[in-house]
Design a protein around this motif. Structure first.
Motif, PDB file in Angstrom:
ATOM      1  N   ASN A 166     -10.043 -13.831   2.445  1.00 23.04           N
ATOM      2  CA  ASN A 166      -9.593 -12.467   2.708  1.00 23.04           C
ATOM      3  C   ASN A 166      -9.876 -12.171   4.178  1.00 23.04           C
ATOM      4  O   ASN A 166     -10.584 -11.236   4.510  1.00 23.04           O
ATOM      5  CB  ASN A 166     -10.301 -11.474   1.789  1.00 23.04           C
ATOM      6  CG  ASN A 166      -9.647 -10.113   1.821  1.00 23.04           C
ATOM      7  OD1 ASN A 166      -8.456  -9.985   2.112  1.00 23.04           O
ATOM      8  ND2 ASN A 166     -10.418  -9.085   1.536  1.00 23.04           N
ATOM      9  N   LYS A 219       5.383  -9.479  -5.722  1.00 16.21           N
ATOM     10  CA  LYS A 219       5.633  -9.180  -4.315  1.00 16.21           C
ATOM     11  C   LYS A 219       5.560 -10.468  -3.513  1.00 16.21           C
ATOM     12  O   LYS A 219       4.677 -11.301  -3.741  1.00 16.21           O
ATOM     13  CB  LYS A 219       4.594  -8.196  -3.774  1.00 16.21           C
ATOM     14  CG  LYS A 219       4.599  -6.868  -4.474  1.00 16.21           C
ATOM     15  CD  LYS A 219       3.478  -6.005  -3.963  1.00 16.21           C
ATOM     16  CE  LYS A 219       3.346  -4.760  -4.818  1.00 16.21           C
ATOM     17  NZ  LYS A 219       2.094  -4.070  -4.561  1.00 16.21           N
ATOM     18  N   GLU A 225       4.696 -12.929  -0.514  1.00 18.02           N
ATOM     19  CA  GLU A 225       3.726 -13.099   0.547  1.00 18.02           C
ATOM     20  C   GLU A 225       4.400 -13.810   1.717  1.00 18.02           C
ATOM     21  O   GLU A 225       5.448 -14.436   1.547  1.00 18.02           O
ATOM     22  CB  GLU A 225       2.530 -13.941   0.056  1.00 18.02           C
ATOM     23  CG  GLU A 225       1.537 -13.188  -0.791  1.00 18.02           C
ATOM     24  CD  GLU A 225       2.027 -12.874  -2.197  1.00 18.02           C
ATOM     25  OE1 GLU A 225       1.799 -11.746  -2.644  1.00 18.02           O
ATOM     26  OE2 GLU A 225       2.637 -13.739  -2.847  1.00 18.02           O
ATOM     27  N   LYS A 285      -1.142 -11.900   2.932  1.00 18.26           N
ATOM     28  CA  LYS A 285      -0.853 -10.778   2.030  1.00 18.26           C
ATOM     29  C   LYS A 285      -1.541  -9.548   2.603  1.00 18.26           C
ATOM     30  O   LYS A 285      -2.749  -9.572   2.863  1.00 18.26           O
ATOM     31  CB  LYS A 285      -1.383 -11.083   0.635  1.00 18.26           C
ATOM     32  CG  LYS A 285      -1.159  -9.966  -0.345  1.00 18.26           C
ATOM     33  CD  LYS A 285      -1.652 -10.359  -1.728  1.00 18.26           C
ATOM     34  CE  LYS A 285      -1.300  -9.248  -2.694  1.00 18.26           C
ATOM     35  NZ  LYS A 285      -1.152  -9.756  -4.036  1.00 18.26           N
ATOM     36  N   ASN A 286      -0.782  -8.497   2.808  1.00 14.54           N
ATOM     37  CA  ASN A 286      -1.332  -7.249   3.359  1.00 14.54           C
ATOM     38  C   ASN A 286      -2.114  -7.492   4.643  1.00 14.54           C
ATOM     39  O   ASN A 286      -3.215  -6.974   4.829  1.00 14.54           O
ATOM     40  CB  ASN A 286      -2.215  -6.538   2.323  1.00 14.54           C
ATOM     41  CG  ASN A 286      -1.447  -6.178   1.083  1.00 14.54           C
ATOM     42  OD1 ASN A 286      -0.265  -5.840   1.123  1.00 14.54           O
ATOM     43  ND2 ASN A 286      -2.112  -6.275  -0.060  1.00 14.54           N
ATOM     44  N   GLU A 287      -1.538  -8.319   5.525  1.00 12.15           N
ATOM     45  CA  GLU A 287      -2.127  -8.674   6.826  1.00 12.15           C
ATOM     46  C   GLU A 287      -3.503  -9.345   6.708  1.00 12.15           C
ATOM     47  O   GLU A 287      -4.328  -9.263   7.619  1.00 12.15           O
ATOM     48  CB  GLU A 287      -2.181  -7.456   7.756  1.00 12.15           C
ATOM     49  CG  GLU A 287      -0.807  -6.880   8.079  1.00 12.15           C
ATOM     50  CD  GLU A 287       0.201  -7.934   8.558  1.00 12.15           C
ATOM     51  OE1 GLU A 287      -0.119  -8.733   9.451  1.00 12.15           O
ATOM     52  OE2 GLU A 287       1.323  -7.953   8.024  1.00 12.15           O
ATOM     53  N   LYS A 288      -3.740 -10.010   5.590  1.00 11.97           N
ATOM     54  CA  LYS A 288      -4.957 -10.792   5.372  1.00 11.97           C
ATOM     55  C   LYS A 288      -4.551 -12.228   5.030  1.00 11.97           C
ATOM     56  O   LYS A 288      -3.588 -12.455   4.291  1.00 11.97           O
ATOM     57  CB  LYS A 288      -5.787 -10.240   4.213  1.00 11.97           C
ATOM     58  CG  LYS A 288      -6.209  -8.803   4.380  1.00 11.97           C
ATOM     59  CD  LYS A 288      -7.453  -8.713   5.196  1.00 11.97           C
ATOM     60  CE  LYS A 288      -7.933  -7.257   5.187  1.00 11.97           C
ATOM     61  NZ  LYS A 288      -9.059  -7.035   5.990  1.00 11.97           N
TER      62      LYS A 288
END
Length: 130
Positions: free
Chosen positions: A12, A45, A47, A67-70
């Motif tokens: 993460n 969703k 990636e 994913k989600n800028e991680k």
């Protein structure tokens, strides 16, 4: 072959595109990275799947799932590549072991507990008939 005692890979890490792009190998016509998008964790969703060159030959050398800028998955090595699987449940990681023999390794990863677990691997190589 089945991977014995597999460990979940759970990342993460923040992904800063500008910092990432600074260290890539580029030519005047090549930006040093490519992107595809598909769902690897079964949430419906897509990636970001990024492949990048950090050296001149046998590329790409870095494969990321964002994913989600991680960064939620990262692989490094000679010609590493993440591919979509037919059932949409996880992905396969391909990497070159030996360029001279054409030997490759494919590892199948499945989503598990917020990370990815490798369950099987396969090696293959070129065959030449003389």
């Amino acid at each position: 072959e089945i991977i014995e005692n597999p460990k979940i890979i759970k990342l993460n890490e923040p992904f800063n595109f500008f910092e990432f792009e600074k260290n890539l190998y580029k030519t005047s016509v090549d930006k040093g990275w490519s992107e595809r998008n598909f769902d690897v964790d079964g949430d419906g969703k897509e990636e970001r799947i990024i492949s990048a060159n950090i050296a001149m030959n046998h590329t790409p050398h870095i494969a990321l799932v964002i994913k989600n800028e991680k960064i939620i998955f990262k692989a490094e090595g000679t010609n590493v590549w993440i591919e979509k699987v037919f059932d949409g449940n996880g992905f396969v990681l391909k990497k070159t072991i030996d360029w001279n023999t054409g030997e490759e390794q494919i590892i199948r990863y499945f989503p598990k507990d917020g990370g990815f677990i490798p369950l099987w691997k396969q090696k293959s190589c070129r065959v030449s008939i003389k």
